[in-house]
Design a protein around this motif. Structure first.
Motif, short mmCIF file in Angstrom:
data_model
loop_
_atom_site.label_atom_id
_atom_site.label_comp_id
_atom_site.label_asym_id
_atom_site.label_seq_id
_atom_site.Cartn_x
_atom_site.Cartn_y
_atom_site.Cartn_z
N THR A 1 0.81 -1.22 0.00
CA THR A 1 0.00 0.00 0.00
C THR A 1 0.84 1.27 0.00
O THR A 1 0.31 2.34 -0.34
CB THR A 1 -0.95 0.05 1.21
OG1 THR A 1 -0.20 -0.10 2.42
CG2 THR A 1 -2.00 -1.04 1.12
N THR A 2 2.11 1.20 0.37
CA THR A 2 2.95 2.39 0.30
C THR A 2 3.23 2.71 -1.16
O THR A 2 3.01 1.88 -2.05
CB THR A 2 4.26 2.19 1.10
OG1 THR A 2 4.91 3.45 1.25
CG2 THR A 2 5.19 1.23 0.39
N GLU A 3 3.75 3.94 -1.43
CA GLU A 3 3.90 4.35 -2.83
C GLU A 3 5.32 4.15 -3.36
O GLU A 3 5.50 3.67 -4.47
CB GLU A 3 3.45 5.80 -3.04
CG GLU A 3 3.24 6.63 -1.77
CD GLU A 3 4.53 7.20 -1.25
OE1 GLU A 3 5.36 6.40 -0.77
OE2 GLU A 3 4.73 8.42 -1.33
N ARG B 1 2.71 7.61 2.42
CA ARG B 1 3.95 6.89 2.67
C ARG B 1 3.69 5.75 3.65
O ARG B 1 4.07 4.60 3.42
CB ARG B 1 5.00 7.87 3.22
CG ARG B 1 6.35 7.28 3.56
CD ARG B 1 7.06 6.71 2.35
NE ARG B 1 6.91 7.52 1.18
CZ ARG B 1 7.65 8.60 0.89
NH1 ARG B 1 8.60 8.99 1.71
NH2 ARG B 1 7.45 9.27 -0.22
N VAL B 2 3.09 6.08 4.79
CA VAL B 2 2.62 5.08 5.74
C VAL B 2 1.11 5.25 5.80
O VAL B 2 0.59 6.07 6.55
CB VAL B 2 3.25 5.27 7.13
CG1 VAL B 2 2.77 4.18 8.09
CG2 VAL B 2 4.77 5.25 7.04
N PRO B 3 0.38 4.49 4.98
CA PRO B 3 -1.05 4.76 4.76
C PRO B 3 -1.87 4.73 6.04
O PRO B 3 -1.52 4.05 7.02
CB PRO B 3 -1.46 3.64 3.80
CG PRO B 3 -0.20 3.30 3.07
CD PRO B 3 0.88 3.43 4.10
N PRO B 4 -2.98 5.49 6.07
CA PRO B 4 -3.73 5.70 7.31
C PRO B 4 -4.26 4.43 7.96
O PRO B 4 -4.47 4.38 9.17
CB PRO B 4 -4.88 6.62 6.88
CG PRO B 4 -4.92 6.57 5.39
CD PRO B 4 -3.52 6.27 4.96
N GLU B 5 -4.46 3.37 7.17
CA GLU B 5 -4.96 2.12 7.76
C GLU B 5 -3.98 1.52 8.76
O GLU B 5 -4.36 0.75 9.64
CB GLU B 5 -5.26 1.11 6.65
CG GLU B 5 -6.44 1.46 5.76
CD GLU B 5 -6.12 2.53 4.74
OE1 GLU B 5 -7.06 3.11 4.16
OE2 GLU B 5 -4.91 2.80 4.52
N GLN B 6 -2.68 1.90 8.64
CA GLN B 6 -1.70 1.40 9.60
C GLN B 6 -2.02 1.90 11.00
O GLN B 6 -2.02 1.14 11.97
CB GLN B 6 -0.30 1.85 9.19
CG GLN B 6 0.21 1.25 7.90
CD GLN B 6 0.63 -0.20 8.05
OE1 GLN B 6 1.23 -0.58 9.05
NE2 GLN B 6 0.33 -1.01 7.05
N GLY B 7 -2.30 3.21 11.12
CA GLY B 7 -2.65 3.75 12.42
C GLY B 7 -3.98 3.24 12.93
O GLY B 7 -4.12 2.93 14.13
N MET B 8 -4.97 3.12 12.03
CA MET B 8 -6.27 2.60 12.43
C MET B 8 -6.14 1.18 12.96
O MET B 8 -6.74 0.83 13.99
CB MET B 8 -7.22 2.62 11.23
CG MET B 8 -7.63 3.98 10.74
SD MET B 8 -8.66 3.81 9.25
CE MET B 8 -9.04 5.51 8.91
N ALA B 9 -5.37 0.36 12.27
CA ALA B 9 -5.22 -1.04 12.68
C ALA B 9 -4.57 -1.13 14.06
O ALA B 9 -4.98 -1.95 14.90
CB ALA B 9 -4.40 -1.80 11.65
#
Length: 694
Positions: A588-590, A640-648
């Protein structure tokens, strides 16, 4: 009909080129120095500092041109003004003081005008004014506006930057569906940093210029689906005229989609103005090649170069090419440090540059004749640039205790003296905490530099909670930087001892130390972090029962990993935009080159031992051990570090029954850039720490 249209266009251009900047009732926001009620930092004070912009010296060497930005917290926006100050010292003069922000501020080569960009007329155009700020006139009327420019040294032409739409969006493909809201993708790199690809590309145009008149521009990259300057952070430093004005050198990575996403191979291209032909000057050089600088005599080109494709933190080498013979030479081959911010001496015999050494950024000089490199400065500071002015160097300097100011440096003694004092009025009212460098022995017997920042009114007879600062990057420096978010004096002002180690994987200690972290995220660097906090916890003034760990990006990853592997050391965690699940991050990162190099490959490569070891360090594999309160901060526009990382991570903590909060910022990217969000961030940050550590 075409001739009539052309005539009308030329007439309108002539009129617009002499259009004066309209008088504006609203003035720029240049606040009075606030009278502080306390001598310790607060979030509001932090956002009150003026922020110095890039500085240039007038052609006659007597004046320095720079910008200062101030943030209006109530309006939640910034204002930028243009200033000059004599090189000999004296009072700074505000040249603009308008409601429009000015940027890309440069001296015209003859020194008779100052050129800058402004949106005062509605779109961003090139404006000029006299060196005293008078007679401001708009000199371009380029449809769609521009976002950068440079004068040719002979002033016969300018180059300017503009976005050009070359790709079809959904409405181009299906014009009968004007209300459709969708994207149709066939390759990756459809979003980068904090924006989705908008079907446009950064292109360079060259136009004739004659004393305040700009002609029609020619796109020197016509039809190319590439960007120069490169996205997301490139600017005019990636484009430079030759001293004879016959050649324009520019940086570009001429790749698209997947090939772009996996490669760091940018090159320097030479555009011949007379013939219109472009050649690849660094063909065959496989890493980042960027930021070219011509010597004043036009005989040499210097630039920053990395050797390996796909490794964004490779050694930044100092390359110089002899333009007569074509020879290219790495002048930093025996120099185990990075070189950046290159600047030629007036006689074209040496180059000044900035390099990180043992957690400070210092000024160095390369003498070409004998290939010698000499360190010129030494202190508790970071120099960010250094350019010759007479027998001195004009340098921008920061530290953990002071935002950027301009200094004059004596290259013989290394001593400096302040030229600007943008923030003196505020700094004089503040008491800063002591900043101390300690050397600690790591678990593998090496020496590690650790910054310790004490509260402003430190009492050695008291016990203080301590924060372990985890740096991002992962190869980001823990030097004497000044930050408007991760500000160590701000943290210390809240009565915390700050422990900021230069763990494995940071520059300034040789390439081996810097590179060790790749493919070893949960290894030696984590041990280094724990060494730092364990050593400081032995101090009588540190309360070893009240330790916290904080960090962003790779630092956020470090916090999440420590949350499952800290053996009850910590009582509170804060992770901002951290990596929680390596497998999900990989796809998911770019910028795929980053995860390919640092992880060692894809998670589906089951026979790739290095990659499989990397994925074993993913924090989500240790959530069963989470038992300590954690605050998750996440920006919605972080690709870069997509928002789903923090949500998870937040969801996992709640499901585990761990006390948790999530500060979600819908309009922020990997950073926090808006004033009120920045103040909110500080308040939530310290409310959380105080709740669990005080």
């Amino acid at each position: 009909m075409k001739k009539i249209a052309l005539f009308i266009f030329i007439a309108m251009t002539i009129i617009s080129c002499t259009q004066k900047e309209p008088g504006q009732v609203a003035k720029n926001y240049v606040p009075e120095t606030p009278k502080l009620s306390s001598d310790v930092m607060t979030p509001e004070v932090l956002w009150s500092f003026g922020r110095l912009g890039g500085a240039t010296v007038s052609p006659d060497g007597t004046q320095v041109l720079y910008t200062v930005s101030y943030y209006n917290i109530e309006e939640n926006k910034s204002y930028r003004d243009i200033y000059t100050i004599p090189v000999a010292g004296g009072e700074a003069k505000n040249l603009t003081n308008t409601a429009s922000n000015e940027y890309n501020v440069v001296w015209r080569p003859d020194g008779k005008k100052i050129g800058y960009l402004s949106s005062a007329s509605g779109s961003v155009q090139l404006w000029e004014m006299n060196p005293d700020g008078s007679d401001r006139q708009k000199v371009s009327e380029i449809e769609g506006g521009i976002f950068g420019f440079q004068y040719a040294p002979d002033m016969s032409k300018i180059c300017y930057l503009q976005t050009v739409k070359l790709d079809n969006d959904i409405h181009d493909l299906f014009p009968d569906l004007p209300k459709a809201n969708a994207r149709l993708e066939t390759d990756i790199m459809y979003r980068h940093w904090d924006t989705w690809h908008d079907y446009t590309y950064n292109h360079i145009f060259i136009a004739d210029y004659s004393d305040g008149k700009v002609g029609a521009g020619t796109d020197i990259m016509s039809g190319e689906r590439f960007d120069s300057p490169m996205k997301p952070f490139g600017g005019t430093e990636q484009i430079v005229w030759s001293p004879d004005s016959k050649t324009l050198a520019y940086v570009c990575k001429k790749k698209v989609g997947k090939e772009y996403a996996i490669s760091t191979n940018s090159d320097i291209y030479m555009y011949d103005v007379a013939s219109g032909k472009t050649s690849n000057f660094t063909e065959g050089m496989m890493g980042y090649d960027q930021n070219p600088v011509y010597s004043p005599d036009g005989k040499y080109l210097a630039w920053e170069s990395m050797e390996r494709d796909g490794y964004e933190s490779d050694k930044n080498r100092l390359f110089v090419a002899d333009l007569e013979t074509g020879e290219k030479k790495d002048y930093s081959a025996g120099f185990d440090q990075n070189a950046a911010a290159l600047s030629w001496s007036a006689d074209s015999k040496s180059i000044y540059f900035i390099s990180d050494i043992h957690a400070t950024d210092e000024i160095y000089q390369l003498v070409l004749a004998d290939n010698s490199i000499t360190r010129l400065t030494d202190g508790v500071h970071n120099y960010q640039s250094a350019v010759p002015v007479g027998n001195q160097l004009l340098a921008q300097k920061v530290s953990m205790s002071q935002p950027a100011e301009l200094y004059l440096v004596d290259p013989t003694t290394g001593k400096d003296k302040a030229l600007t004092t943008v923030n003196k009025g505020i700094l004089d009212q503040l008491t800063m905490g002591k900043v101390e460098k300690r050397w600690m022995e790591t678990t593998d017997g090496k020496q590690m530099a650790v910054w310790v920042i004490y509260p402003p009114h430190f009492d050695p007879n008291k016990k203080y909670p301590a924060l372990l600062y985890n740096q991002g990057g992962p190869q980001g420096t823990v030097s004497q930087f000044w930050s408007y978010r991760w500000n160590f004096q701000m943290m210390a002002a809240n009565d915390y001892i700050i422990v900021a180690p230069n763990r494995r994987g940071l520059p300034g200690f040789g390439q081996e130390w810097n590179e060790q972290i790749s493919k070893d995220y949960g290894g030696q660097n984590i041990k280094d972090l724990l060494t730092a906090i364990d050593e400081m916890a032995k101090e009588p003034f540190v309360d070893e029962t009240k330790l916290g760990a904080v960090g962003a990006s790779y630092g956020g990853y470090s916090v999440m990993y420590l949350a499952g592997n800290h053996e009850k050391r910590f009582k509170a965690f804060i992770a901002h935009d951290g990596i929680f699940n390596f497998e999900h991050m990989y796809t998911t990162t770019e910028e795929m080159w980053f995860v390919n190099f640092d992880y060692g490959g894809a998670y589906w490569e089951k026979d790739n031992a290095a990659a499989q070891r990397s994925y074993s360090f993913s924090p989500h594999k240790y959530v069963q051990n989470w038992d300590t309160p954690i605050l998750i901060v996440q920006g919605e526009k972080d690709y870069r570090v997509p928002p789903e990382q923090g949500m998870a991570a937040f969801n996992a903590a709640v499901l585990r029954g761990v006390p948790a909060q999530m500060l979600y910022l819908p309009e922020e990217n990997h950073w926090v850039l808006q004033p009120q969000n920045g103040i909110l961030w500080q308040r939530v940050f310290f409310n959380w720490l105080d709740k669990w550590l005080k």
